[in-house]
Design an enzyme around this catalytic site. Sequence first.
Site, PDB file in Angstrom:
ATOM      1  N   THR A   9       0.845  -1.200   0.000  1.00  0.00           N
ATOM      2  CA  THR A   9       0.000   0.000   0.000  1.00  0.00           C
ATOM      3  C   THR A   9       0.873   1.239   0.000  1.00  0.00           C
ATOM      4  OG1 THR A   9      -1.742   1.229   1.152  1.00  0.00           O
ATOM      5  CG2 THR A   9      -0.208   0.043   2.555  1.00  0.00           C
ATOM      6  N   ASP A  76      -8.339  -2.949  -0.811  1.00  0.00           N
ATOM      7  CA  ASP A  76      -8.895  -1.878  -1.610  1.00  0.00           C
ATOM      8  C   ASP A  76     -10.204  -1.440  -0.994  1.00  0.00           C
ATOM      9  OD1 ASP A  76      -7.586  -0.860  -4.001  1.00  0.00           O
ATOM     10  OD2 ASP A  76      -9.682  -0.725  -4.641  1.00  0.00           O
ATOM     11  N   PHE A 160      -7.672   9.889   7.588  1.00  0.00           N
ATOM     12  CA  PHE A 160      -7.256  10.231   6.227  1.00  0.00           C
ATOM     13  C   PHE A 160      -8.477  10.164   5.311  1.00  0.00           C
ATOM     14  CE2 PHE A 160      -7.512   6.044   4.236  1.00  0.00           C
ATOM     15  CZ  PHE A 160      -7.533   5.206   5.344  1.00  0.00           C
TER      16      PHE A 160
HETATM   17  P1  ITT Z   1      -3.392   1.813  -1.878  1.00  0.00           P
HETATM   18  O1  ITT Z   1      -1.993   2.272  -2.146  1.00  0.00           O
HETATM   19  O2  ITT Z   1      -3.453   0.760  -0.804  1.00  0.00           O
HETATM   20  O3  ITT Z   1      -4.151   1.409  -3.116  1.00  0.00           O
HETATM   21  P2  ITT Z   1      -5.247   4.086  -1.804  1.00  0.00           P
HETATM   22  O4  ITT Z   1      -5.071   5.402  -1.090  1.00  0.00           O
HETATM   23  O5  ITT Z   1      -5.278   4.084  -3.301  1.00  0.00           O
HETATM   24  O6  ITT Z   1      -4.139   3.092  -1.227  1.00  0.00           O
HETATM   25  P3  ITT Z   1      -7.813   2.704  -1.750  1.00  0.00           P
HETATM   26  O7  ITT Z   1      -7.767   2.551  -3.225  1.00  0.00           O
HETATM   27  O8  ITT Z   1      -8.049   1.485  -0.927  1.00  0.00           O
HETATM   28  O9  ITT Z   1      -6.522   3.452  -1.188  1.00  0.00           O
HETATM   29  O10 ITT Z   1      -8.953   3.708  -1.312  1.00  0.00           O
HETATM   30  C1  ITT Z   1      -9.428   4.711  -2.192  1.00  0.00           C
HETATM   31  C2  ITT Z   1      -9.665   5.994  -1.459  1.00  0.00           C
HETATM   32  O11 ITT Z   1     -10.801   5.813  -0.577  1.00  0.00           O
HETATM   33  C3  ITT Z   1      -8.534   6.443  -0.541  1.00  0.00           C
HETATM   34  O12 ITT Z   1      -7.563   7.173  -1.233  1.00  0.00           O
HETATM   35  C4  ITT Z   1      -9.284   7.292   0.482  1.00  0.00           C
HETATM   36  O13 ITT Z   1      -9.481   8.589  -0.022  1.00  0.00           O
HETATM   37  C5  ITT Z   1     -10.619   6.573   0.582  1.00  0.00           C
HETATM   38  N1  ITT Z   1     -10.621   5.668   1.752  1.00  0.00           N
HETATM   39  C6  ITT Z   1     -10.384   4.336   1.779  1.00  0.00           C
HETATM   40  N2  ITT Z   1     -10.467   3.863   3.035  1.00  0.00           N
HETATM   41  C7  ITT Z   1     -10.746   4.917   3.824  1.00  0.00           C
HETATM   42  C8  ITT Z   1     -10.928   5.100   5.207  1.00  0.00           C
HETATM   43  O14 ITT Z   1     -10.806   4.097   6.072  1.00  0.00           O
HETATM   44  N3  ITT Z   1     -11.182   6.337   5.651  1.00  0.00           N
HETATM   45  C9  ITT Z   1     -11.291   7.370   4.812  1.00  0.00           C
HETATM   46  N4  ITT Z   1     -11.127   7.309   3.490  1.00  0.00           N
HETATM   47  C10 ITT Z   1     -10.850   6.084   3.000  1.00  0.00           C
END
Ligand code: ITT
Length: 221
Positions: A9, A76, A160
């Site tokens: 991640t 994800d 976040f």
């Molecule tokens: P990876 O490198 O693990 O892919 P990412 O930031 O792209 O990290 P995801 O695709 O899993 O993460 O999530 C997409 C977006 O959804 C992420 O950038 C956040 O803005 C939001 N998100 C996911 N989980 C969240 C949480 O627990 N609280 C708040 N926002 C969240």
Amino acid sequence: MSPTVWFLTGNAGKLVEATEHLSHLGYVVKQLVVEGNQLYEPQAETLEIVAKSKISQALQHLPDEFAKDDMILVEDAGLFVSALDGFPGIYSSYVHSTIGNLGIIRLLNHLETEDTVSSASLRAAHFKAVAAIWRDGEILIGEGICPGHIALEPMGGSGFGFDPIFIPYDLDKDLQPLSAGNYGEHSTHGKTFGGVDLATKIKFSHRTRALQNLFNQLPSA
Ligand code: ITT
């Protein structure tokens, strides 16, 4: 010695939450870094497809210290707003980095003036996480959902992503989510995920539920 869980991640917030949860189960969690940040996230139709694509990419970037019993973890997640037909969902990352939290609130405020549905149901939303681990050639998948609603304005500076605009529904004594408007033994008392500490978010979160679902499929460390 416990096997190491290598979490692929680039999101520091996700890493902190997964580490907090899995360390209680006896696992050591390390971030799996893809050199040059060349991780490709497909714009797929489901979170499951994205998670499996990340596993295949991780397998091509295993660190030298990766031991035989170690595991690869990917996860994800997305925010699904009911009145927006599940948007931003699989587009959460892009939407957060473009219109952001205020953009989601503005979209809902706009609907509110045109729609007759009550404000509470209009703002219903859920987070969903799909976590996958690779262990010795086998892939296991776990899923977790956290229902709640979108706040009227961003609140709280912790966490976040969409944390400052998401208020989870209360949980009953067994930590199961209740439906809208029901008071439970566990509550953020109207605070968003951005307004509570990590231990509280973890109690409610989609990520915890996905990891629980996934690691329940494994013998304990
Ligand atoms: P990876 O490198 O693990 O892919 P990412 O930031 O792209 O990290 P995801 O695709 O899993 O993460 O999530 C997409 C977006 O959804 C992420 O950038 C956040 O803005 C939001 N998100 C996911 N989980 C969240 C949480 O627990 N609280 C708040 N926002 C969240």
